[in-house]
Design a protein around this motif. Structure first.
Motif, mmCIF file in Angstrom:
data_model
loop_
_atom_site.group_PDB
_atom_site.id
_atom_site.type_symbol
_atom_site.label_atom_id
_atom_site.label_comp_id
_atom_site.label_asym_id
_atom_site.label_seq_id
_atom_site.Cartn_x
_atom_site.Cartn_y
_atom_site.Cartn_z
ATOM 1 N N LYS A 9 0.966 -1.295 -0.142
ATOM 2 C CA LYS A 9 -0.047 0.110 -0.022
ATOM 3 C C LYS A 9 1.089 1.216 0.045
ATOM 4 C CE LYS A 9 -3.728 -2.106 2.365
ATOM 5 N NZ LYS A 9 -4.860 -2.021 3.425
ATOM 6 N N PHE A 57 0.025 -4.196 -9.595
ATOM 7 C CA PHE A 57 -0.721 -2.900 -9.548
ATOM 8 C C PHE A 57 -2.434 -3.453 -9.517
ATOM 9 C CE2 PHE A 57 2.844 -0.220 -10.327
ATOM 10 C CZ PHE A 57 2.912 0.556 -9.020
ATOM 11 N N VAL A 58 -2.894 -3.183 -8.230
ATOM 12 C CA VAL A 58 -4.523 -3.260 -8.363
ATOM 13 C C VAL A 58 -5.132 -2.089 -8.251
ATOM 14 C CG1 VAL A 58 -6.307 -4.168 -6.889
ATOM 15 C CG2 VAL A 58 -4.093 -5.298 -6.694
ATOM 16 N N THR A 59 -4.439 -0.950 -7.605
ATOM 17 C CA THR A 59 -5.012 0.421 -7.939
ATOM 18 C C THR A 59 -3.733 1.329 -7.950
ATOM 19 O OG1 THR A 59 -5.057 0.910 -5.727
ATOM 20 C CG2 THR A 59 -6.946 0.079 -6.264
ATOM 21 N N PRO A 60 -3.592 2.439 -8.039
ATOM 22 C CA PRO A 60 -2.557 3.455 -8.189
ATOM 23 C C PRO A 60 -1.776 3.218 -6.844
ATOM 24 C CG PRO A 60 -4.282 4.584 -9.484
ATOM 25 C CD PRO A 60 -4.924 3.347 -8.545
ATOM 26 N N SER A 61 -2.401 3.142 -5.808
ATOM 27 C CA SER A 61 -1.742 3.107 -4.368
ATOM 28 C C SER A 61 -1.724 1.594 -3.838
ATOM 29 C CB SER A 61 -2.718 3.926 -3.593
ATOM 30 O OG SER A 61 -3.992 3.773 -3.347
ATOM 31 N N SER A 62 -2.175 0.741 -4.562
ATOM 32 C CA SER A 62 -2.119 -0.723 -3.843
ATOM 33 C C SER A 62 -1.467 -1.816 -4.866
ATOM 34 C CB SER A 62 -3.514 -1.213 -3.266
ATOM 35 O OG SER A 62 -4.297 -1.201 -4.405
ATOM 36 N N ALA A 63 -0.761 -2.783 -4.282
ATOM 37 C CA ALA A 63 -0.469 -3.729 -5.153
ATOM 38 C C ALA A 63 -0.304 -5.146 -4.722
ATOM 39 C CB ALA A 63 0.879 -3.417 -5.671
#
Length: 68
Positions: A9, A57-63
């Motif tokens: 995150k 990446f799952v979202t720009p701020s999580s992976a």
């Protein structure tokens, strides 16, 4: 080597990661350094065999990061 899965995150200027079903964790100022630290942590825990890793990446701020 076993399979190590981490949830990563990002918040502000820092990224952090915690292992799913384990105690390993790390933080860094960028995803590149975070991945390096997580690979080192996984190797320190289990150094048998070769090492492969995958960062998604799952979202720009999580992976999700996986070392095996």
């Amino acid at each position: 080597m076993g399979v190590f899965t981490f949830v990563c995150k990002g918040s502000g200027d820092e990224w952090s990661a915690k292992q799913l079903k384990g105690d390993l964790e790390a933080s860094a100022s960028c995803t590149y350094d975070l991945q390096r630290k997580l690979v080192k942590a996984a190797l320190a825990s289990d150094s048998s065999g070769g090492v492969q890793s995958s960062f998604s990446f799952v979202t720009p701020s999580s992976a999700v990061f996986q070392v095996c």
